[in-house]
Enzyme design. Structure first.
Site, mmCIF file in Angstrom:
data_model
loop_
_atom_site.group_PDB
_atom_site.id
_atom_site.type_symbol
_atom_site.label_atom_id
_atom_site.label_comp_id
_atom_site.label_asym_id
_atom_site.label_seq_id
_atom_site.Cartn_x
_atom_site.Cartn_y
_atom_site.Cartn_z
ATOM 1 N N ASP A 1 -5.005 2.387 1.155
ATOM 2 C CA ASP A 1 -3.704 2.682 0.553
ATOM 3 C C ASP A 1 -3.777 4.049 -0.130
ATOM 4 O O ASP A 1 -4.507 4.219 -1.109
ATOM 5 C CB ASP A 1 -3.385 1.587 -0.468
ATOM 6 N N ASP B 1 3.128 -3.586 -5.237
ATOM 7 C CA ASP B 1 3.868 -2.388 -5.618
ATOM 8 C C ASP B 1 4.655 -2.689 -6.908
ATOM 9 O O ASP B 1 4.125 -3.306 -7.824
ATOM 10 C CB ASP B 1 4.750 -1.939 -4.441
ATOM 11 N N HIS C 1 -1.046 0.330 2.128
ATOM 12 C CA HIS C 1 -0.218 -0.053 0.982
ATOM 13 C C HIS C 1 0.585 -1.319 1.248
ATOM 14 O O HIS C 1 0.661 -2.205 0.390
ATOM 15 C CB HIS C 1 0.724 1.105 0.633
#
Length: 299
Positions: free
Chosen positions: A251, A116, A277
């Protein structure tokens, strides 16, 4: 380096984190850090809206062998300092803060593991410290600016909706209350685990970062984050050390980005999974194997 006492945890949460914990001062901010093991540093950088807790299973899978797993909380998240101004949360600032922590801990020969926002923040920090970088393990993240003609995801478009996004992120605790929706297996973030992700942001006054970090994502090619993202791409394209990609294809936020990341890292060993994710919760063993492989090739 002076290690300071960490913020206290409730007993139920402390039992889930059998690691050394401390805070370190970096560029004027107190960052919470967890560590496990000894040996080559493995710096694990999370993203929005999680904290170092995300990597606990990866640290356990690596065991007490030849790796020193370092799991910091980004500024604004976890148990690190939480600036009250949204303006503090720029990509350049986060890169500077993490870089200062790398310097403070004197981390060298580092295997960098990122996911991320941890991708651009971690890569940005090491773009200025490339001599300290030994290997890369890339998990569902971006490693450069968006391509021309891109369209922000529904999540990031929602983050810019006036008023309603402030209500959802600040008052209702979004997205940390809905992390399971981004998973391949929604049960991977449930019960006490889901509670652990909500706990550091349980107070309204501490919820500035999730919305600010969502708005750090470019919505145009002139967004303030673009120059730093370009430096990240420059690093991955010139880096000649060992690399690996472990990806969760289920994701809904970044699943579709994998092919582009693979093109930018053509020599990387790629592991594709059915995780979502926050793949650290679903496939920690695959991530640990990638770290071990990168470490072995870095020697």
């Amino acid at each position: 380096m002076i290690k300071r006492a960490p913020p206290p945890l409730p007993e139920w949460l402390e039992q889930m984190l059998p690691f050394e914990r401390y805070t370190a001062l970096a560029d004027g901010h107190s960052l919470h850090v967890m560590e496990a093991g000894q040996g080559q540093p493995v710096l694990c950088v999370h993203g929005n809206p999680t904290w170092g807790f995300l990597y606990r299973k990866v640290a356990a899978a690596l065991g007490e062998g030849s790796h020193r797993v370092v799991m910091p909380d980004l500024v604004g998240l976890g148990l690190s300092d939480k600036p009250r101004s949204a303006r503090a949360h720029t990509l350049e600032n986060h890169i500077r803060w993490l870089g200062a922590l790398v310097d403070e801990l004197d981390l060298r020969d580092v295997i960098l593991v990122v996911q991320d926002w941890g991708g651009p923040i971690g890569l940005g920090a090491f773009a200025e410290r490339e001599n300290r970088l030994a290997g890369l393990v890339i998990l569902n993240t971006v490693v450069g600016p968006p391509r021309p003609g891109f369209r922000p995801t529904a999540f990031h478009r929602f983050a810019r909706a006036p008023l309603i996004s402030d209500l959802a992120f600040r008052a209702l605790g979004f997205p940390q209350v809905a992390l399971h929706r981004a998973q391949g297996d929604p049960q991977s973030i449930s019960g006490e685990v889901a509670r652990a992700y909500r706990w550091p942001l349980r107070r309204f006054s501490d919820r500035m970062a999730p919305l600010a970090l969502a708005r750090m994502v470019p919505d145009s090619l002139v967004h303030p984050s673009i120059p730093a993202l370009e430096r990240c791409q420059d690093l991955v394209q010139r880096f000649r050390g060992p690399t690996a990609i472990v990806w969760g294809d289920r994701d809904p936020v970044l699943g579709r980005v994998r092919r582009h990341v693979e093109k930018l890292l053509p020599e990387a060993a790629v592991t594709v999974t059915e995780a979502g994710h926050f793949l650290q919760e679903e496939v920690p063993d695959e991530i640990a194997r990638a770290v071990i492989s990168v470490g072995a090739r870095a020697r």
